[in-house]
Design a protein around this motif. Structure first.
Motif, PDB file in Angstrom:
ATOM      1  N   TYR A 283     -15.291   7.546   0.593  1.00 59.78           N
ATOM      2  CA  TYR A 283     -16.171   7.271   1.718  1.00 59.78           C
ATOM      3  C   TYR A 283     -16.054   8.381   2.760  1.00 59.78           C
ATOM      4  CZ  TYR A 283     -16.170   2.505  -0.179  1.00 59.78           C
ATOM      5  OH  TYR A 283     -16.291   1.418  -1.002  1.00 59.78           O
ATOM      6  N   SER A 284     -17.150   8.674   3.404  1.00 60.18           N
ATOM      7  CA  SER A 284     -17.107   9.595   4.538  1.00 60.18           C
ATOM      8  C   SER A 284     -16.441   8.876   5.703  1.00 60.18           C
ATOM      9  CB  SER A 284     -18.514  10.014   4.932  1.00 60.18           C
ATOM     10  OG  SER A 284     -19.219   8.906   5.477  1.00 60.18           O
ATOM     11  N   PRO A 285     -15.889   9.604   6.688  1.00 62.02           N
ATOM     12  CA  PRO A 285     -15.290   8.948   7.861  1.00 62.02           C
ATOM     13  C   PRO A 285     -16.265   8.002   8.556  1.00 62.02           C
ATOM     14  CG  PRO A 285     -14.642  11.244   7.808  1.00 62.02           C
ATOM     15  CD  PRO A 285     -15.662  11.064   6.715  1.00 62.02           C
ATOM     16  N   ALA A 286     -17.536   8.381   8.616  1.00 55.82           N
ATOM     17  CA  ALA A 286     -18.530   7.532   9.285  1.00 55.82           C
ATOM     18  C   ALA A 286     -18.714   6.209   8.546  1.00 55.82           C
ATOM     19  CB  ALA A 286     -19.858   8.276   9.377  1.00 55.82           C
ATOM     20  N   LYS A 287     -18.794   6.251   7.217  1.00 53.45           N
ATOM     21  CA  LYS A 287     -18.960   5.011   6.439  1.00 53.45           C
ATOM     22  C   LYS A 287     -17.696   4.165   6.470  1.00 53.45           C
ATOM     23  CE  LYS A 287     -22.581   6.602   3.295  1.00 53.45           C
ATOM     24  NZ  LYS A 287     -22.960   6.837   1.862  1.00 53.45           N
ATOM     25  N   ALA A 288     -16.557   4.821   6.418  1.00 48.78           N
ATOM     26  CA  ALA A 288     -15.291   4.084   6.446  1.00 48.78           C
ATOM     27  C   ALA A 288     -15.104   3.354   7.765  1.00 48.78           C
ATOM     28  CB  ALA A 288     -14.125   5.041   6.199  1.00 48.78           C
ATOM     29  N   ALA A 289     -15.667   3.910   8.854  1.00 47.62           N
ATOM     30  CA  ALA A 289     -15.534   3.288  10.173  1.00 47.62           C
ATOM     31  C   ALA A 289     -16.214   1.927  10.231  1.00 47.62           C
ATOM     32  CB  ALA A 289     -16.114   4.210  11.240  1.00 47.62           C
ATOM     33  N   LYS A 290     -17.138   1.676   9.326  1.00 44.90           N
ATOM     34  CA  LYS A 290     -17.860   0.401   9.307  1.00 44.90           C
ATOM     35  C   LYS A 290     -17.185  -0.626   8.397  1.00 44.90           C
ATOM     36  CE  LYS A 290     -22.239   2.824  10.046  1.00 44.90           C
ATOM     37  NZ  LYS A 290     -23.591   3.124   9.479  1.00 44.90           N
ATOM     38  N   MET A 291     -16.112  -0.208   7.723  1.00 40.64           N
ATOM     39  CA  MET A 291     -15.424  -1.092   6.795  1.00 40.64           C
ATOM     40  C   MET A 291     -14.247  -1.787   7.482  1.00 40.64           C
ATOM     41  SD  MET A 291     -15.361   1.473   3.502  1.00 40.64           S
ATOM     42  CE  MET A 291     -14.440   0.294   2.499  1.00 40.64           C
ATOM     43  N   LYS A 292     -13.787  -2.867   6.887  1.00 37.99           N
ATOM     44  CA  LYS A 292     -12.628  -3.590   7.389  1.00 37.99           C
ATOM     45  C   LYS A 292     -11.455  -3.366   6.426  1.00 37.99           C
ATOM     46  CE  LYS A 292     -14.950  -7.286   9.968  1.00 37.99           C
ATOM     47  NZ  LYS A 292     -15.102  -8.764  10.120  1.00 37.99           N
ATOM     48  N   PHE A 293     -10.347  -2.875   6.968  1.00 37.96           N
ATOM     49  CA  PHE A 293      -9.124  -2.719   6.178  1.00 37.96           C
ATOM     50  C   PHE A 293      -7.941  -2.787   7.127  1.00 37.96           C
ATOM     51  CE2 PHE A 293     -11.132   1.372   7.027  1.00 37.96           C
ATOM     52  CZ  PHE A 293     -10.127   2.115   7.635  1.00 37.96           C
ATOM     53  N   ASP A 294      -6.788  -3.149   6.611  1.00 38.80           N
ATOM     54  CA  ASP A 294      -5.620  -3.388   7.450  1.00 38.80           C
ATOM     55  C   ASP A 294      -4.866  -2.112   7.822  1.00 38.80           C
ATOM     56  OD1 ASP A 294      -5.815  -6.291   7.442  1.00 38.80           O
ATOM     57  OD2 ASP A 294      -5.277  -6.157   5.319  1.00 38.80           O
ATOM     58  N   TYR A 295      -4.761  -1.172   6.870  1.00 44.16           N
ATOM     59  CA  TYR A 295      -3.995   0.047   7.096  1.00 44.16           C
ATOM     60  C   TYR A 295      -4.740   1.251   6.556  1.00 44.16           C
ATOM     61  CZ  TYR A 295      -0.206  -3.414   7.433  1.00 44.16           C
ATOM     62  OH  TYR A 295       0.558  -4.492   7.770  1.00 44.16           O
ATOM     63  N   CYS A 296      -4.401   2.392   7.105  1.00 43.64           N
ATOM     64  CA  CYS A 296      -4.889   3.652   6.548  1.00 43.64           C
ATOM     65  C   CYS A 296      -3.697   4.585   6.393  1.00 43.64           C
ATOM     66  CB  CYS A 296      -5.940   4.299   7.449  1.00 43.64           C
ATOM     67  SG  CYS A 296      -6.627   5.834   6.755  1.00 43.64           S
ATOM     68  N   PHE A 297      -3.566   5.165   5.213  1.00 50.20           N
ATOM     69  CA  PHE A 297      -2.501   6.125   4.946  1.00 50.20           C
ATOM     70  C   PHE A 297      -3.103   7.533   4.932  1.00 50.20           C
ATOM     71  CE2 PHE A 297      -1.138   2.172   2.929  1.00 50.20           C
ATOM     72  CZ  PHE A 297       0.134   2.024   3.484  1.00 50.20           C
ATOM     73  N   ILE A 298      -2.653   8.370   5.869  1.00 49.29           N
ATOM     74  CA  ILE A 298      -3.152   9.744   5.934  1.00 49.29           C
ATOM     75  C   ILE A 298      -2.375  10.579   4.929  1.00 49.29           C
ATOM     76  CG2 ILE A 298      -3.445  11.775   7.393  1.00 49.29           C
ATOM     77  CD1 ILE A 298      -3.679   9.921   9.788  1.00 49.29           C
ATOM     78  N   ALA A 299      -3.086  11.085   3.928  1.00 46.07           N
ATOM     79  CA  ALA A 299      -2.446  11.805   2.817  1.00 46.07           C
ATOM     80  C   ALA A 299      -3.041  13.194   2.647  1.00 46.07           C
ATOM     81  CB  ALA A 299      -2.559  11.001   1.523  1.00 46.07           C
ATOM     82  N   THR A 300      -3.393  13.798   3.765  1.00 42.59           N
ATOM     83  CA  THR A 300      -3.904  15.164   3.740  1.00 42.59           C
ATOM     84  C   THR A 300      -3.276  15.929   4.886  1.00 42.59           C
ATOM     85  OG1 THR A 300      -5.884  16.550   3.896  1.00 42.59           O
ATOM     86  CG2 THR A 300      -5.922  14.471   5.103  1.00 42.59           C
ATOM     87  N   SER A 301      -2.862  17.142   4.635  1.00 38.83           N
ATOM     88  CA  SER A 301      -2.225  17.928   5.685  1.00 38.83           C
ATOM     89  C   SER A 301      -3.230  18.702   6.538  1.00 38.83           C
ATOM     90  CB  SER A 301      -1.197  18.886   5.082  1.00 38.83           C
ATOM     91  OG  SER A 301      -0.511  19.580   6.085  1.00 38.83           O
ATOM     92  N   PRO A 302      -4.204  19.406   5.918  1.00 45.03           N
ATOM     93  CA  PRO A 302      -5.149  20.187   6.736  1.00 45.03           C
ATOM     94  C   PRO A 302      -5.984  19.340   7.696  1.00 45.03           C
ATOM     95  CG  PRO A 302      -5.222  20.882   4.439  1.00 45.03           C
ATOM     96  CD  PRO A 302      -4.418  19.638   4.480  1.00 45.03           C
ATOM     97  N   GLY A 303      -6.334  18.107   7.281  1.00 44.33           N
ATOM     98  CA  GLY A 303      -7.189  17.273   8.130  1.00 44.33           C
ATOM     99  C   GLY A 303      -6.444  16.181   8.860  1.00 44.33           C
TER     100      GLY A 303
END
Length: 326
Positions: A283-303
């Protein structure tokens, strides 16, 4: 000082410790099964300086070596050193002075000067990272993002290492980061002196870099962070997204599925990719912003910074709702 096949640089490293302006110390050198001339170099200095105590045996690894030497020590403070680095002559004196005047600090690193045959850009990044001024208020968040203290520059209270039961061999490529994160979780304080008191050698073809290529180091770092955050994942069921549809995301997914058995991965978030990745939707960040989820794991270093800012705008709170795995 653990030593393994470091004969090329060892004499200069040993001499930098023997030349300290603070001279009242025991110098434990552990020859961890070297097959080069390291043993000869060590014995040469052992004969002329009674402060040197040598442990000479077959290879058992860094964590075992450090714990072995620490167990023999009865000093108030323990200083770390690597066999290919060079300490400033005033390093011990300045660290002890700081620790004596700041009794709340348990672990004290220093800024470093990179040396060695690594590329200049890599040296710059490492110098910047280990030059970060760490504050008590942001300790957890800062260290969850990355390791901010250079292991061979450290001086720490012996009481700290005893209470943490020493180094663990569980994470062979990040035994220092594991110790810092366990200490931070227990409320111990880590700081960095802003003086450059160690010349830190960075090799172009180091063992660590080889393990970066096969993801061993990445796996250790992810597991250490999950150890720190495991209390957040005790609910019966929860959903999560992984930010980063690349190598970091792939390794993160594998470990999360192994460790978080009551979690449900809904997919990946990525600014530059679309479609499917590892059988999950991206999902793009914009589409993900409309979703419901409990946690997000950041697994990228450059971004990493962009992901953090994006999640905070959505009302997500660091550690409570999102975590850095890479």
């Amino acid at each position: 000082m653990p030593v393994y096949n470091a004969a090329e640089y060892l004499a200069e490293s040993i001499e930098s410790i023997l030349a300290q302006t603070f001279s009242d110390f025991d110098f434990y050198i552990i020859n961890d099964g070297s097959t080069d001339d390291s043993s000869c170099v060590i014995k040469k200095y052992e004969r002329v300086d009674q402060r040197i105590k040598v442990i000479d045996r077959h290879n058992k690894g860094v964590s075992y070596s450090l714990n072995e030497a620490i167990a023999l020590s009865d000093s108030t403070y323990i200083a770390r050193m690597d066999a290919d680095d060079i300490s400033s002559a005033s390093r011990f004196e300045m660290q002890i002075d700081y620790l004596e005047n700041h009794p709340e600090v348990d672990v004290l690193g220093t800024r470093i000067i990179p040396i060695g045959d690594a590329h200049s850009e890599e040296k710059r990044k490492i110098q910047t990272r280990y030059g970060t001024e760490v504050s008590k208020e942001s300790l957890q968040n800062d260290f969850l993002r990355e390791n901010l203290i250079c292991h061979p520059s450290v001086m720490m209270k012996r009481s700290f290492i005893q209470m943490m039961h020493g180094y663990r061999s569980t994470y062979k490529l990040a035994e220092d980061y594991d110790l810092w994160m366990r200490g931070i979780k227990e409320g111990f304080i880590i700081q960095n002196l802003q003086e450059e008191l160690l010349q830190y050698r960075i090799h172009k073809d180091s063992v660590v870099k080889k393990n970066i290529k096969n993801n061993k180091l990445l796996k250790d770092l992810i597991n250490i962070r999950l150890d720190f955050l495991r209390d957040h994942f005790i609910s019966t069921n929860y959903s999560y997204m992984i930010w980063g549809a690349g190598t970091g995301g792939e390794v993160a997914l594998q470990i999360l599925q192994e460790r978080l058995t009551n979690g449900d991965c809904l997919g990946f978030i990525d600014s530059y990719k679309q479609g499917d990745y590892l059988k999950y939707k991206v999902y793009s960040p914009a589409k993900a912003a409309k979703m419901k989820f409990d946690y997000c794991f950041i697994a990228t270093s450059p971004g990493k910074e962009f992901a953090e800012q994006n999640l905070i705008k959505q009302g997500f709170i660091p550690q409570q709702h999102f975590f850095y795995l890479v």
